[in-house]
Design a protein around this motif. Structure first.
Motif, mmCIF file in Angstrom:
data_model
loop_
_atom_site.group_PDB
_atom_site.id
_atom_site.type_symbol
_atom_site.label_atom_id
_atom_site.label_comp_id
_atom_site.label_asym_id
_atom_site.label_seq_id
_atom_site.Cartn_x
_atom_site.Cartn_y
_atom_site.Cartn_z
ATOM 1 N N MET A 1 -77.482 -53.901 10.197
ATOM 2 C CA MET A 1 -77.753 -56.131 10.126
ATOM 3 C C MET A 1 -77.778 -55.690 8.572
ATOM 4 O O MET A 1 -79.343 -55.933 7.967
ATOM 5 N N LYS A 2 -77.353 -57.471 8.596
ATOM 6 C CA LYS A 2 -77.828 -57.298 7.098
ATOM 7 C C LYS A 2 -78.882 -58.140 6.550
ATOM 8 O O LYS A 2 -79.569 -58.495 7.672
ATOM 9 N N ASN A 3 -79.917 -57.425 4.996
ATOM 10 C CA ASN A 3 -81.169 -58.017 4.880
ATOM 11 C C ASN A 3 -80.444 -58.743 4.131
ATOM 12 O O ASN A 3 -79.923 -58.911 3.562
ATOM 13 N N LEU A 4 -81.632 -59.625 3.928
ATOM 14 C CA LEU A 4 -81.736 -60.471 2.655
ATOM 15 C C LEU A 4 -82.590 -60.042 1.407
ATOM 16 O O LEU A 4 -84.012 -59.147 1.454
ATOM 17 N N ILE A 15 -81.579 -63.678 11.860
ATOM 18 C CA ILE A 15 -80.745 -63.756 12.897
ATOM 19 C C ILE A 15 -81.912 -63.885 13.915
ATOM 20 O O ILE A 15 -82.845 -63.615 13.854
ATOM 21 N N LEU A 16 -81.352 -64.663 14.746
ATOM 22 C CA LEU A 16 -82.378 -65.119 16.163
ATOM 23 C C LEU A 16 -82.287 -64.324 17.193
ATOM 24 O O LEU A 16 -81.842 -63.947 17.395
ATOM 25 N N SER A 165 -86.217 -56.945 6.670
ATOM 26 C CA SER A 165 -85.349 -57.319 7.763
ATOM 27 C C SER A 165 -85.074 -58.627 7.604
ATOM 28 O O SER A 165 -85.922 -59.619 6.968
ATOM 29 N N ASN A 166 -83.717 -59.756 8.154
ATOM 30 C CA ASN A 166 -83.517 -60.342 8.267
ATOM 31 C C ASN A 166 -83.750 -61.069 9.524
ATOM 32 O O ASN A 166 -83.502 -62.322 10.114
ATOM 33 N N VAL A 167 -84.287 -60.379 10.212
ATOM 34 C CA VAL A 167 -84.500 -60.682 11.859
ATOM 35 C C VAL A 167 -86.103 -61.555 12.704
ATOM 36 O O VAL A 167 -86.884 -60.583 12.494
ATOM 37 N N ALA A 182 -91.052 -61.763 4.387
ATOM 38 C CA ALA A 182 -91.569 -61.719 3.139
ATOM 39 C C ALA A 182 -92.102 -60.818 2.352
ATOM 40 O O ALA A 182 -92.855 -59.640 2.888
ATOM 41 N N CYS A 183 -91.364 -60.043 0.857
ATOM 42 C CA CYS A 183 -92.088 -59.148 -0.267
ATOM 43 C C CYS A 183 -93.046 -59.544 -0.727
ATOM 44 O O CYS A 183 -92.620 -58.566 -1.431
ATOM 45 N N ALA A 184 -93.842 -60.399 -0.739
ATOM 46 C CA ALA A 184 -94.758 -60.744 -2.091
ATOM 47 C C ALA A 184 -96.356 -61.432 -0.609
ATOM 48 O O ALA A 184 -95.586 -61.093 0.796
#
Length: 296
Positions: A1-4, A15-16, A165-167, A182-184
């Motif tokens: 699954m595509k990540n941001l 992804i909803l 993950s963008n889910v 977020a990674c911050a």
């Protein structure tokens, strides 16, 4: 699954989540969601049409009800059409703005309706206090407040780098849901979200409670028992609308805070109930409890 990726320029989509852990069942959710969406449009559209056509309903109470119906339709249009799919990053933060914005508007409208019910106890001064101009100013103030408090939210999310993950865990975009990916540090987002909740939904709940304390105090001063019951009966629809809005809200808040061990299905179900139930049930409540609308 595509990540941001962490780069803002590469933030493509989220992804909803339909039914957590059961993606093959997501298409089946289209049927009940479509049914709820149709009920929302039909119910609130009927309320608006009845109020517009019937001259006897051109009173403050029904103007506020029309504003509530418009808000419910707007909230539904912000959530339901994009459910069960992938959503672009910019579309996600736009949806986030409208969902949170109309949530604050609905809370403000419920406060306005509580004030309306308090003023209505004295029918002699009712129409002179809540004139068309006053109602219009209240409506504009509710919209401006919602816009001002929610306007920074998309920018707070836009500035965050995403590398996890963008889910998302819901079927639509919420600030607290996107923020956790977020990674911050999200301290500013969390603090601002808390301030919004306290200054809008928390303050509104206190104002509604205060209004009903005043209403109860005034009603108890009425000598006739029949008049007391009549006065309280006019508040039933509004009390139901307040409960439909705040009980799911409290439930979602408690589950987010204390229910981390619960199944993701429970989180998704409660979030959907919070946003989808009031727009569906409000027209039914007001149709059943308000004699003039029921007769039409």
């Amino acid at each position: 699954m595509k990540n941001l990726t962490a780069s803002h320029a590469d933030q493509h989509s989220f992804i909803l989540t339909g039914i957590p852990g059961m993606p093959d069942k997501n298409p089946w959710m289209a049927f009940p969601l479509g049914f709820l969406y149709s009920l929302t449009l039909l119910g609130n559209g009927t309320i608006l049409a009845v109020i517009k056509v019937d001259q006897s309903l051109h009173q403050p109470m029904y103007y506020f009800l029309a504003i509530l119906a418009l808000t419910d339709v707007s909230l539904s249009m912000s959530t339901l059409p994009s459910m069960l799919s992938e959503i672009a990053f910019d579309a996600c933060i736009t949806q986030m703005f409208f969902i949170h914005g109309f949530g604050v508007v609905e809370s403000g409208v419920l406060v306005s309706m509580a004030f309306d019910r308090f003023v209505a106890i004295d029918p002699l001064h009712y129409a002179s206090i809540l004139t068309h101009g006053v109602i219009a100013k209240i409506g504009i103030a509710v919209l401006i407040r919602a816009f001002c408090v929610v306007f920074p939210v998309p920018f707070l999310i836009k500035w965050l780098p995403f590398c996890h993950s963008n889910v998302l865990s819901h079927s639509y975009c919420l600030h607290q849901d996107a923020m956790r990916l977020a990674c911050a540090s999200t301290r500013v987002n969390s603090l601002y979200g808390l301030i919004i909740v306290i200054l809008t939904l928390g303050f509104d709940a206190l104002m509604i409670l205060f209004s009903y304390v005043l209403i109860l105090k005034t009603v108890l001063g009425i000598a006739s028992r029949a008049e007391r019951l009549k006065a309280l009966n006019t508040c039933l629809s509004h009390i139901c609308a307040v409960l439909l809005f705040y009980v799911p809200l409290i439930g979602v808040t408690m589950i987010h805070r204390f229910g981390k061990h619960l199944s993701p299905v429970v989180h998704t179900l409660m979030a959907n109930i919070y946003l989808l139930l009031p727009p569906v049930l409000n027209p039914i409540v007001y149709s059943m409890k308000t004699k003039q609308i029921r007769k039409r």
